[in-house]
Design a protein around this motif. Structure first.
Motif, PDB file in Angstrom:
ATOM      1  N   TYR A   1       0.854  -1.360   0.121  1.00  0.00           N
ATOM      2  CA  TYR A   1       0.123   0.087  -0.065  1.00  0.00           C
ATOM      3  C   TYR A   1       0.970   1.232   0.179  1.00  0.00           C
ATOM      4  CZ  TYR A   1      -3.077   3.958   1.520  1.00  0.00           C
ATOM      5  OH  TYR A   1      -3.650   4.767   1.876  1.00  0.00           O
ATOM      6  N   ALA A   2       1.997   1.251   0.643  1.00  0.00           N
ATOM      7  CA  ALA A   2       2.606   2.476   0.843  1.00  0.00           C
ATOM      8  C   ALA A   2       3.586   2.624  -0.384  1.00  0.00           C
ATOM      9  CB  ALA A   2       3.566   2.350   2.059  1.00  0.00           C
TER      10      ALA A   2
ATOM     11  N   SER B   1       0.943   3.792  -2.917  1.00  0.00           N
ATOM     12  CA  SER B   1       0.412   5.309  -2.530  1.00  0.00           C
ATOM     13  C   SER B   1       1.290   6.359  -3.032  1.00  0.00           C
ATOM     14  CB  SER B   1       0.056   5.502  -1.176  1.00  0.00           C
ATOM     15  OG  SER B   1      -0.312   6.533  -0.662  1.00  0.00           O
TER      16      SER B   1
ATOM     17  N   ARG C   1      -8.389   7.692  -5.561  1.00  0.00           N
ATOM     18  CA  ARG C   1      -7.833   7.218  -4.559  1.00  0.00           C
ATOM     19  C   ARG C   1      -7.506   5.769  -4.412  1.00  0.00           C
ATOM     20  NH1 ARG C   1      -8.059  11.946  -4.482  1.00  0.00           N
ATOM     21  NH2 ARG C   1      -9.027  13.513  -2.841  1.00  0.00           N
ATOM     22  N   LEU C   2      -6.391   5.506  -3.278  1.00  0.00           N
ATOM     23  CA  LEU C   2      -6.297   4.236  -3.115  1.00  0.00           C
ATOM     24  C   LEU C   2      -7.148   3.747  -1.872  1.00  0.00           C
ATOM     25  CD1 LEU C   2      -2.300   3.631  -3.576  1.00  0.00           C
ATOM     26  CD2 LEU C   2      -4.071   2.146  -4.593  1.00  0.00           C
ATOM     27  N   VAL C   3      -7.598   2.436  -1.674  1.00  0.00           N
ATOM     28  CA  VAL C   3      -8.569   2.270  -0.591  1.00  0.00           C
ATOM     29  C   VAL C   3      -7.475   1.849   0.488  1.00  0.00           C
ATOM     30  CG1 VAL C   3     -10.318   0.646   0.514  1.00  0.00           C
ATOM     31  CG2 VAL C   3     -10.388   1.723  -1.668  1.00  0.00           C
ATOM     32  N   LYS C   4      -7.351   2.471   1.706  1.00  0.00           N
ATOM     33  CA  LYS C   4      -6.236   1.844   2.637  1.00  0.00           C
ATOM     34  C   LYS C   4      -6.809   0.586   3.596  1.00  0.00           C
ATOM     35  CE  LYS C   4      -3.690   3.930   6.490  1.00  0.00           C
ATOM     36  NZ  LYS C   4      -3.402   5.115   7.206  1.00  0.00           N
ATOM     37  N   PRO C   5      -5.812  -0.268   3.513  1.00  0.00           N
ATOM     38  CA  PRO C   5      -6.493  -1.555   4.233  1.00  0.00           C
ATOM     39  C   PRO C   5      -6.886  -1.244   5.550  1.00  0.00           C
ATOM     40  CG  PRO C   5      -4.201  -1.908   3.203  1.00  0.00           C
ATOM     41  CD  PRO C   5      -4.653  -0.302   2.960  1.00  0.00           C
ATOM     42  N   SER C   6      -7.863  -1.922   5.989  1.00  0.00           N
ATOM     43  CA  SER C   6      -8.310  -1.768   7.487  1.00  0.00           C
ATOM     44  C   SER C   6      -7.341  -1.974   8.390  1.00  0.00           C
ATOM     45  CB  SER C   6      -9.467  -2.581   7.604  1.00  0.00           C
ATOM     46  OG  SER C   6      -9.155  -4.084   7.504  1.00  0.00           O
TER      47      SER C   6
ATOM     48  N   ILE D   1      -3.003  -2.242   8.711  1.00  0.00           N
ATOM     49  CA  ILE D   1      -1.786  -2.249   8.038  1.00  0.00           C
ATOM     50  C   ILE D   1      -0.839  -2.677   8.951  1.00  0.00           C
ATOM     51  CG2 ILE D   1       0.072  -1.012   6.859  1.00  0.00           C
ATOM     52  CD1 ILE D   1      -2.209   0.722   5.596  1.00  0.00           C
TER      53      ILE D   1
END
Length: 402
Positions: A151-152, A155, A183-188, A190
């Motif tokens: 994700y990082a 992003s 937008r990227l959906v941030k994992p619930s 991390i």
């Protein structure tokens, strides 16, 4: 031997070598540019490389805008290219070039930006920025996910492209930014990327062969194998900050020895951000172990055997060696535990010693949100920092001395 992009060597001299942008080949009257960097020293060449490349990008920009020949550089012919008439004439590379010249960028940021642009081109092909709509922007975002990037990382790539397009839009190189609302959906959840070493692991590290048996493996770059972990553990400094240290960076004010960290690209010293400029008192345990003797024996960089191929950071290869040493020799297998874990460990030591957040943020170079920090001379007084460092208890059974 691998060299950074655009860096070539002929005999003993390094050169900048790059292709001329396709749209300018007729005006420049050549396919590529060679410029001597006037040095046989690789580190100096890499420093001059970034500056030379930036100058070339500015020259191409001048040419595209039809500015006077004196602004272009010696390799350009007398024929000026017409300036952009519409936003449709700008290319993705134009946006990258324009973004680069807006402010000074760290070498690592430039590498990341080029990677992001390469990933974007893999999705949109030969489309110009004016032809990229929101559907294409979403497709780029989805490609980052499909590539399996963390994700990082995803992003960061999306953020860099979004920034390039937004700066271009605000300066009328393009009419709109199709990435603005993507937008990227941030994992619930991390998982924390880096965690501290435990007390038992610190004991394992500093009783390992490098410290207990004077083992100096080739990848450890001589005395760097010993001192980089010790300095990181007792100061919380970042790996690259330590690797860049020179003899002149070790200073004394009254009875306080300290590290003076400054942003000086011309000397090969690049810091992460403004708050990274700081002074860190040297812990008495480091001095007991002989650190000042190392400084006294140095003539330039404290760890001259550090080097990395290409345009990577100075400590990149050493970091890979330390990772192997940590896993294979010390047997710390948790992938969240790396050299950067020393920085986390130092923060824990500060908290355990009752040091205020304000002080340990100053020591580690973390950004403060306090408006009042913008007042004053800008340099935090050494005395309270030295008193804070002295509160940190370092309990290491190391027989090693320089």
């Amino acid at each position: 031997m691998l060299y950074p992009t655009y860096l070539f060597r002929r005999g003993d001299t390094f050169y900048y070598r790059a292709k001329v942008p396709t749209d300018l080949k007729n005006q420049v009257n050549r396919h590529e540019v060679w410029i001597s960097l006037r040095t046989s020293d690789r580190q100096k060449a890499e420093l001059r490389l970034a500056e030379t490349h930036a100058q070339q990008l500015r020259a191409y920009d001048c040419l595209r805008q039809g500015l006077p020949a004196s602004s272009w550089g010696s390799f350009v012919t007398k024929t000026a290219l017409k300036p952009f008439k519409t936003a449709s004439e700008a290319s993705i590379d134009d946006l990258l070039m324009y973004w680069v010249k807006q402010t000074q960028r760290r070498p690592r940021t430039l590498m990341d930006a080029n990677t992001a642009v390469r990933r974007l081109k893999a999705v949109v092909g030969e489309l110009s920025p004016a032809q990229i709509d929101k559907r294409k922007a979403v497709a780029f975002k989805d490609s980052l996910i499909q590539e399996g990037l963390a994700y990082a990382t995803a992003s960061k790539n999306l953020g860099l492209i979004k920034s390039m397009f937004e700066i271009a839009r605000s300066n009328e190189l393009i009419n709109e930014n199709p990435f603005k609302e993507v937008r990227l959906v941030k994992p619930s959840r991390i998982e924390k990327a880096r965690v501290s070493f435990t007390a038992a692991e610190i004991e394992q590290i500093f009783s390992s062969p490098v410290f207990g048996e004077a083992f100096r493996p080739k990848g450890g770059a001589g005395e760097a194998a010993v001192w980089l972990p010790l300095i990181a553990y007792m100061t919380g400094m970042r790996l690259e900050e330590i690797g860049q240290l020179t003899k002149d960076d070790i200073r004394r004010q009254d009875d306080i020895w300290y590290f003076n960290l400054d942003h000086a690209p011309h000397k090969g010293q690049v810091l992460k951000n403004q708050s990274s400029r700081r002074q860190i008192p040297i812990h008495s345990r480091l001095i007991e172990l002989g650190f000042l003797k190392l400084v006294g024996a140095s003539t330039g960089r404290l760890f001259p055997e550090l080097s990395s191929a290409g345009s990577r950071q100075l400590t990149a290869s050493w970091s890979q060696w330390f990772g192997r040493y940590l896993r294979q020799v010390i047997c710390i297998a948790d992938p969240r535990k790396t050299f950067h874990s020393f920085r986390h460990t130092f923060k824990d030591l500060c908290r355990e010693a009752g040091i205020s957040k304000d002080l340990h943020d100053r020591l580690t170079g973390h950004t403060s949100q306090d408006v009042g920090d913008g007042y004053g001379s800008g340099t935090y007084p050494l005395r309270p920092l030295a008193l804070a460092i002295d509160q940190i208890q370092i309990q290491l059974n190391i027989n090693f001395t320089l």
